[in-house]
Write a protein that holds these residues in place. Structure first.
Motif, PDB file in Angstrom:
ATOM      1  N   GLY A  35       0.846  -1.186   0.000  1.00 25.18           N
ATOM      2  CA  GLY A  35       0.000   0.000   0.000  1.00 25.18           C
ATOM      3  C   GLY A  35       0.876   1.229   0.000  1.00 25.18           C
ATOM      4  O   GLY A  35       2.083   1.146   0.252  1.00 25.18           O
TER       5      GLY A  35
ATOM      6  N   SER B 104      -2.572   4.233   3.567  1.00 22.17           N
ATOM      7  CA  SER B 104      -2.922   2.821   3.356  1.00 22.17           C
ATOM      8  C   SER B 104      -1.720   1.930   3.621  1.00 22.17           C
ATOM      9  O   SER B 104      -1.857   0.816   4.134  1.00 22.17           O
ATOM     10  CB  SER B 104      -3.430   2.608   1.926  1.00 22.17           C
ATOM     11  OG  SER B 104      -4.666   3.256   1.720  1.00 22.17           O
TER      12      SER B 104
ATOM     13  N   ILE C 178      -3.848  -2.784  -0.173  1.00 16.91           N
ATOM     14  CA  ILE C 178      -4.772  -1.851   0.462  1.00 16.91           C
ATOM     15  C   ILE C 178      -4.751  -0.544  -0.327  1.00 16.91           C
ATOM     16  O   ILE C 178      -3.720   0.117  -0.408  1.00 16.91           O
ATOM     17  CB  ILE C 178      -4.399  -1.596   1.927  1.00 16.91           C
ATOM     18  CG1 ILE C 178      -4.343  -2.920   2.709  1.00 16.91           C
ATOM     19  CG2 ILE C 178      -5.397  -0.644   2.584  1.00 16.91           C
ATOM     20  CD1 ILE C 178      -3.846  -2.781   4.134  1.00 16.91           C
ATOM     21  N   THR C 179      -5.854  -0.210  -0.940  1.00 13.19           N
ATOM     22  CA  THR C 179      -5.989   1.040  -1.693  1.00 13.19           C
ATOM     23  C   THR C 179      -7.450   1.421  -1.728  1.00 13.19           C
ATOM     24  O   THR C 179      -8.270   0.706  -2.340  1.00 13.19           O
ATOM     25  CB  THR C 179      -5.434   0.935  -3.121  1.00 13.19           C
ATOM     26  OG1 THR C 179      -5.914   2.035  -3.909  1.00 13.19           O
ATOM     27  CG2 THR C 179      -5.815  -0.362  -3.803  1.00 13.19           C
TER      28      THR C 179
ATOM     29  N   THR D 266      -9.275   4.917   6.485  1.00  9.75           N
ATOM     30  CA  THR D 266      -8.224   4.119   7.115  1.00  9.75           C
ATOM     31  C   THR D 266      -8.744   3.418   8.376  1.00  9.75           C
ATOM     32  O   THR D 266      -8.288   2.326   8.707  1.00  9.75           O
ATOM     33  CB  THR D 266      -6.998   4.985   7.461  1.00  9.75           C
ATOM     34  OG1 THR D 266      -7.424   6.184   8.120  1.00  9.75           O
ATOM     35  CG2 THR D 266      -6.225   5.358   6.207  1.00  9.75           C
TER      36      THR D 266
ATOM     37  N   ALA E 108     -10.439   0.369   6.986  1.00  7.42           N
ATOM     38  CA  ALA E 108      -9.436  -0.593   6.517  1.00  7.42           C
ATOM     39  C   ALA E 108      -8.739  -1.269   7.686  1.00  7.42           C
ATOM     40  O   ALA E 108      -8.452  -2.480   7.644  1.00  7.42           O
ATOM     41  CB  ALA E 108      -8.411   0.115   5.629  1.00  7.42           C
TER      42      ALA E 108
END
Length: 262
Positions: free
Chosen positions: A90, A94, A137-138, A206, A209
């Motif tokens: 990421g 991220s 992770i994006t 975030t 995530a």
């Protein structure tokens, strides 16, 4: 004439405060500032709480999200059992979330490593093994550095993506991947950060995530280990957690000894 700097900080709006320290509303500057700080902080907390509630509802009711989570746990567990690891990638905030999930997974014996996508194109691709799984992770699913990395990943490498997209067809990350090697973990937010806070700073996204990857780590740990807490204790001898683990171990040993003596 004295020269002035070419670069100046943007002006900050000031409140209307009288010389006596009172605002037009009759409150002191300190009181006004304190209320503003608390109001802002509570707004952020509530916004992120609502996003987590929406994430919970999504994984409780949406089959795409549920299938993605089940498939991700299965693929990662298989990788680890075959001697592989989770390679997490990421950029920016991220990437920081990615580093955290790597640390969490390693503490549960789920071997993981962080791969910066730019460094990957300068030799770090060598860290990816045949039995590994990739976790990206994006939030946008369009991060340039991630898109530049994708063509160089092994074709049969399983790719898990934590992103705002809620369906595979809309996520360009999987456009060039082989069928059966793409796993989507949706992590949308109900209100954009610009709408919520007036700035596109990664905050709510975030938080979502982080919660989702924590959930993934715990789920994988429970799949791999009969008692993840024992594994965690073994890999965490330091700090307050380590001291508590020692006390727990001693307590267990004393209890077992008492039972044996009886």
């Amino acid at each position: 004439m004295a020269s002035t700097s070419m670069f100046q900080r943007p002006l900050t709006p000031t409140s209307s405060i009288s010389s006596s320290g009172m605002s037009d509303a009759g409150t002191t500057f300190k009181e006004s500032t304190g209320k503003s700080v608390l109001s802002t902080a509570l707004h952020v907390i509530r916004t992120e709480r609502d996003a987590l509630t929406a994430l919970e509802d999504l994984y409780e009711n949406d089959s795409v999200a549920q299938d993605g989570l089940n498939n991700a746990v299965n693929v990662i567990s298989k990788s680890v059992n075959c001697g592989g690891k989770v390679v997490v990638s990421g950029v920016g905030k991220s990437g920081k979330i990615g580093m955290k999930i790597v640390a969490t997974m390693n503490s549960f014996g789920v071997k993981s490593a962080f791969l910066h996508p730019t460094e990957a194109l300068h030799g770090d691709l060598g860290m990816i093994g045949d039995n590994d799984t990739m976790l990206i992770i994006t939030f946008s699913g369009r991060t340039a550095e991630i898109l530049a990395l994708l063509p160089y990943l092994p074709p049969k490498l399983s790719l898990i993506a934590v992103t705002s997209h809620t369906s595979l067809p809309t996520c360009t990350l999987f456009d060039s991947r082989l069928s059966g090697h793409s796993i989507l973990l949706p992590a949308p937010i109900p209100v954009s950060e610009v709408q919520s806070f007036g700035v596109a700073a990664p905050t709510t996204s975030t938080t979502v995530a982080l919660a989702l990857t924590d959930a993934l780590a715990i789920a994988v740990a429970r799949r791999l280990h009969l008692d993840p807490s024992i594994v965690f204790q073994g890999y965490h001898p330091g700090g307050a957690i380590g001291r508590n683990n020692v006390l727990l171990s001693k307590g267990t040993a004393i209890s077992n000894a008492a039972v044996a003596d009886f």
